[in-house]
Design a protein around this motif. Structure first.
Motif, PDB file in Angstrom:
ATOM      1  N   ASP A 232       0.822  -1.204   0.000  1.00  0.00           N
ATOM      2  CA  ASP A 232       0.000   0.000   0.000  1.00  0.00           C
ATOM      3  C   ASP A 232       0.858   1.257   0.000  1.00  0.00           C
ATOM      4  OD1 ASP A 232       0.868  -0.747   2.555  1.00  0.00           O
ATOM      5  OD2 ASP A 232      -0.907   0.035   3.570  1.00  0.00           O
ATOM      6  N   LYS A 233       1.911   1.270   0.789  1.00  0.00           N
ATOM      7  CA  LYS A 233       2.773   2.453   0.857  1.00  0.00           C
ATOM      8  C   LYS A 233       3.522   2.661  -0.443  1.00  0.00           C
ATOM      9  CE  LYS A 233       4.344   3.960   4.609  1.00  0.00           C
ATOM     10  NZ  LYS A 233       5.011   4.235   5.922  1.00  0.00           N
ATOM     11  N   LEU A 234       4.049   1.598  -1.034  1.00  0.00           N
ATOM     12  CA  LEU A 234       4.795   1.730  -2.279  1.00  0.00           C
ATOM     13  C   LEU A 234       3.897   2.141  -3.438  1.00  0.00           C
ATOM     14  CD1 LEU A 234       7.310  -1.253  -2.142  1.00  0.00           C
ATOM     15  CD2 LEU A 234       7.797   1.171  -1.883  1.00  0.00           C
ATOM     16  N   GLN A 235       2.687   1.582  -3.478  1.00  0.00           N
ATOM     17  CA  GLN A 235       1.759   1.970  -4.535  1.00  0.00           C
ATOM     18  C   GLN A 235       1.376   3.437  -4.419  1.00  0.00           C
ATOM     19  OE1 GLN A 235      -1.662  -0.598  -4.631  1.00  0.00           O
ATOM     20  NE2 GLN A 235      -0.568  -2.289  -5.591  1.00  0.00           N
ATOM     21  N   LYS A 236       1.149   3.867  -3.195  1.00  0.00           N
ATOM     22  CA  LYS A 236       0.775   5.266  -2.962  1.00  0.00           C
ATOM     23  C   LYS A 236       1.893   6.192  -3.413  1.00  0.00           C
ATOM     24  CE  LYS A 236      -2.061   8.366  -1.162  1.00  0.00           C
ATOM     25  NZ  LYS A 236      -3.436   8.593  -1.675  1.00  0.00           N
ATOM     26  N   GLN A 237       3.116   5.830  -3.121  1.00  0.00           N
ATOM     27  CA  GLN A 237       4.262   6.649  -3.503  1.00  0.00           C
ATOM     28  C   GLN A 237       4.470   6.656  -5.015  1.00  0.00           C
ATOM     29  OE1 GLN A 237       7.435   4.863  -1.274  1.00  0.00           O
ATOM     30  NE2 GLN A 237       6.959   5.961   0.626  1.00  0.00           N
ATOM     31  N   ALA A 238       4.253   5.497  -5.652  1.00  0.00           N
ATOM     32  CA  ALA A 238       4.562   5.360  -7.076  1.00  0.00           C
ATOM     33  C   ALA A 238       3.476   5.899  -7.989  1.00  0.00           C
ATOM     34  CB  ALA A 238       4.835   3.898  -7.403  1.00  0.00           C
ATOM     35  N   GLN A 239       2.202   5.682  -7.602  1.00  0.00           N
ATOM     36  CA  GLN A 239       1.110   6.037  -8.510  1.00  0.00           C
ATOM     37  C   GLN A 239       0.019   6.870  -7.877  1.00  0.00           C
ATOM     38  OE1 GLN A 239       0.457   1.921  -9.478  1.00  0.00           O
ATOM     39  NE2 GLN A 239      -1.318   1.736  -8.127  1.00  0.00           N
ATOM     40  N   GLY A 240       0.182   7.199  -6.616  1.00  0.00           N
ATOM     41  CA  GLY A 240      -0.768   8.095  -5.970  1.00  0.00           C
ATOM     42  C   GLY A 240      -2.058   7.457  -5.520  1.00  0.00           C
TER      43      GLY A 240
END
Length: 279
Positions: A232-240
């Motif tokens: 969840d954190k990586l997706q949020k950082q990568a694609q918002g």
């Protein structure tokens, strides 16, 4: 953490033997993200990456003499001691894995891999692979500093080796052909979280080794690393945005929960993520 003992003798040092390949476009971005999540099954993925061929030379084996090499060697030996004991209690013999150090790119039984994929375990040759520059990314990009955060990386990949020896990985791969991508992703999450549990279990039992000493703040370092690389954190950082159906490793909360459970219980029977109500 402090390690006072000898090394594992199972280090294959290929540093300086390879040159970096170029990863292009969106594929490169996806690979970087997956690699930083640790432990992704790279059997099919890494062979598709355009990387440079390795320079001719002979890998060094045995115990490294540099500080960084000695550190990962000591962590590997610590995992060996713990898993030899665990397998003996199950009436099994533990096969110690080889840890391969490389620079920029490497050839494994799973194919060619760039350092951009991050640390990985290859079931085809029973080896853990890592470019130690990953630890700089772990600290600078993800704010997960500390030697125990670095040890967690190795212990997680060794967790995949344990799964391979116990036949767990093979069962998951056999199921892949029968599942949709969404269903397989859920299975992949369970596999990765179990590797986090195994890393925590190692930390629990490593405390009882005469050559190993946990220090204040070590557990927090590992939990910070687990939190930093949640889907969840990586997706949020990568694609918002967060896309749960695309999770392959688990959320930050799940990764911290299962590492901590392994650390607190030290009981391999508590690590059945595949039938847990917590998922």
């Amino acid at each position: 953490m402090q390690w006072f003992g000898k090394g594992s003798g199972n280090i294959e040092d290929r540093r300086g033997m390879s040159s970096g390949g170029v990863i292009g476009g969106g594929v490169g971005i996806i690979v970087v993200i997956l690699g930083l999540l640790f432990g992704q099954d790279l059997t099919g993925l890494v062979s598709q990456l355009p990387v440079a061929q390795e320079v001719q030379g002979e890998a060094k084996t045995g115990d490294p003499t540099d500080k960084e090499g000695k550190f990962v060697d000591g962590v590997l030996e610590s995992t060996n001691q713990v898993w030899v004991q665990q397998f003996a209690q199950m009436g099994k013999e533990y096969e110690k894995p080889v840890l391969t150090l490389f620079t920029n790119s490497v050839q494994s039984a799973c194919g060619n891999a760039s350092a951009a994929v991050g640390p990985f375990y290859c079931p085809g040759d029973h080896k853990v692979y890592i470019d130690l520059s990953f630890y700089q990314d772990l600290q600078n990009r993800f704010g997960a500093a500390g030697d125990f955060a670095q040890a967690y990386v190795i212990a997680h990949e060794v967790g995949h080796h344990v799964q391979n020896l116990l036949g767990i990985s093979e069962k998951v791969q056999r199921a892949r052909a029968q599942l949709s991508e969404k269903e397989y992703n859920r299975l992949s999450v369970k596999l990765e979280l179990q590797a986090d549990f195994f890393a925590g279990l190692w930390a629990n039992h490593a405390q009882n080794l005469k050559d190993f000493k946990l220090e204040e703040g070590d557990l927090e370092e590992a939990l910070t690393a687990a939190n930093a690389i949640g889907d969840d954190k990586l997706q949020k950082q990568a694609q918002g945005e967060v896309v749960p159906d695309a999770f392959t490793h688990g959320t930050s909360a799940q990764r911290m929960y299962w590492f901590k459970k392994g650390f607190e219980t030290g009981d391999i029977r508590q690590g059945d993520t595949f039938n847990s109500s917590q998922l």
